[in-house]
Motif scaffolding. Structure first.
Motif, PDB file in Angstrom:
ATOM      1  N   VAL A  51       0.862  -1.157  -0.001  1.00 50.43           N
ATOM      2  CA  VAL A  51      -0.147   0.136   0.081  1.00 50.43           C
ATOM      3  C   VAL A  51       0.867   1.294  -0.025  1.00 50.43           C
ATOM      4  CG1 VAL A  51      -1.879   1.379   1.366  1.00 50.43           C
ATOM      5  CG2 VAL A  51      -1.904  -1.196   1.236  1.00 50.43           C
ATOM      6  N   ARG A  52       0.698   2.080  -0.951  1.00 47.56           N
ATOM      7  CA  ARG A  52       1.336   3.542  -1.038  1.00 47.56           C
ATOM      8  C   ARG A  52       0.719   4.404  -0.239  1.00 47.56           C
ATOM      9  NH1 ARG A  52       3.241   0.050  -4.763  1.00 47.56           N
ATOM     10  NH2 ARG A  52       5.103  -0.009  -5.534  1.00 47.56           N
ATOM     11  N   VAL A  53       1.356   5.389   0.604  1.00 48.77           N
ATOM     12  CA  VAL A  53       0.695   6.180   1.311  1.00 48.77           C
ATOM     13  C   VAL A  53       1.470   7.424   0.961  1.00 48.77           C
ATOM     14  CG1 VAL A  53       0.071   7.214   3.607  1.00 48.77           C
ATOM     15  CG2 VAL A  53      -0.138   4.840   3.150  1.00 48.77           C
ATOM     16  N   ALA A  54       0.716   8.418   0.313  1.00 47.32           N
ATOM     17  CA  ALA A  54       1.512   9.777  -0.182  1.00 47.32           C
ATOM     18  C   ALA A  54       1.628  10.537   1.224  1.00 47.32           C
ATOM     19  CB  ALA A  54       0.545  10.369  -1.044  1.00 47.32           C
ATOM     20  N   THR A  55       2.562  11.243   1.352  1.00 47.58           N
ATOM     21  CA  THR A  55       2.896  12.127   2.365  1.00 47.58           C
ATOM     22  C   THR A  55       2.797  13.551   2.223  1.00 47.58           C
ATOM     23  OG1 THR A  55       5.103  11.924   2.079  1.00 47.58           O
ATOM     24  CG2 THR A  55       4.293  10.364   3.569  1.00 47.58           C
ATOM     25  N   ASP A  56       2.800  13.857   0.944  1.00 47.32           N
ATOM     26  CA  ASP A  56       2.836  15.146   0.542  1.00 47.32           C
ATOM     27  C   ASP A  56       2.024  16.005   1.189  1.00 47.32           C
ATOM     28  OD1 ASP A  56       4.788  15.397  -2.289  1.00 47.32           O
ATOM     29  OD2 ASP A  56       3.698  13.637  -2.057  1.00 47.32           O
ATOM     30  N   VAL A  60       1.320  14.242   9.985  1.00 47.71           N
ATOM     31  CA  VAL A  60       1.936  13.099  10.476  1.00 47.71           C
ATOM     32  C   VAL A  60       0.593  12.474  10.947  1.00 47.71           C
ATOM     33  CG1 VAL A  60       3.360  11.883  12.283  1.00 47.71           C
ATOM     34  CG2 VAL A  60       4.155  14.159  10.977  1.00 47.71           C
ATOM     35  N   THR A  61      -0.156  12.934  11.775  1.00 49.79           N
ATOM     36  CA  THR A  61      -1.496  12.101  12.341  1.00 49.79           C
ATOM     37  C   THR A  61      -2.233  11.582  11.229  1.00 49.79           C
ATOM     38  OG1 THR A  61      -2.634  14.279  12.510  1.00 49.79           O
ATOM     39  CG2 THR A  61      -1.593  13.233  14.459  1.00 49.79           C
ATOM     40  N   ASP A  62      -2.343  12.347  10.127  1.00 51.38           N
ATOM     41  CA  ASP A  62      -3.270  11.847   8.964  1.00 51.38           C
ATOM     42  C   ASP A  62      -2.725  10.647   8.455  1.00 51.38           C
ATOM     43  OD1 ASP A  62      -5.142  13.658   9.429  1.00 51.38           O
ATOM     44  OD2 ASP A  62      -4.314  15.142   8.306  1.00 51.38           O
ATOM     45  N   ILE A  63      -1.269  10.754   8.093  1.00 53.81           N
ATOM     46  CA  ILE A  63      -0.307   9.601   7.503  1.00 53.81           C
ATOM     47  C   ILE A  63      -0.496   8.527   8.558  1.00 53.81           C
ATOM     48  CG2 ILE A  63       1.674   8.913   6.942  1.00 53.81           C
ATOM     49  CD1 ILE A  63       2.279  12.001   6.412  1.00 53.81           C
ATOM     50  N   ALA A  64      -0.494   8.762   9.519  1.00 57.34           N
ATOM     51  CA  ALA A  64      -0.686   7.776  10.538  1.00 57.34           C
ATOM     52  C   ALA A  64      -1.718   6.914  10.530  1.00 57.34           C
ATOM     53  CB  ALA A  64      -0.219   8.106  12.173  1.00 57.34           C
TER      54      ALA A  64
END
Length: 82
Positions: A51-56, A60-64
């Motif tokens: 699974v690829r998670v974009a960080t742009d 941090v909390t949303d990515i987590a």
């Protein structure tokens, strides 16, 4: 539960911006080239179920939250186990 593979990604522009905040002088271009090369290799060699998670532009909390959702991990442990 099986293995969950998650690859955090960022655009080339975001990668440059982040490295500019950490690297000084001539090291910047060297680190940028290495980072972009490694990112391409990771993308090409990642398992098909990764699974690829974009960080742009994300907190941090949303990515987590997205990583946790992708892995199915809830943080709950069976009784008596940590």
């Amino acid at each position: 539960m099986g293995i969950a593979r998650v690859l955090l990604t960022a655009s080339d522009a975001t990668t440059r911006e982040r490295l500019e905040g950490r690297e000084l002088g001539s090291e910047l271009e060297q680190e940028l080239a290495a980072s972009l090369r490694e990112a391409r290799l990771l993308d090409l060699r990642a398992h098909v179920n990764t699974v690829r998670v974009a960080t742009d532009g994300r907190l941090v909390t949303d990515i987590a939250r997205e990583v946790i959702a992708a892995t199915g991990w809830t943080g709950l442990h069976p009784a008596g186990r940590a």
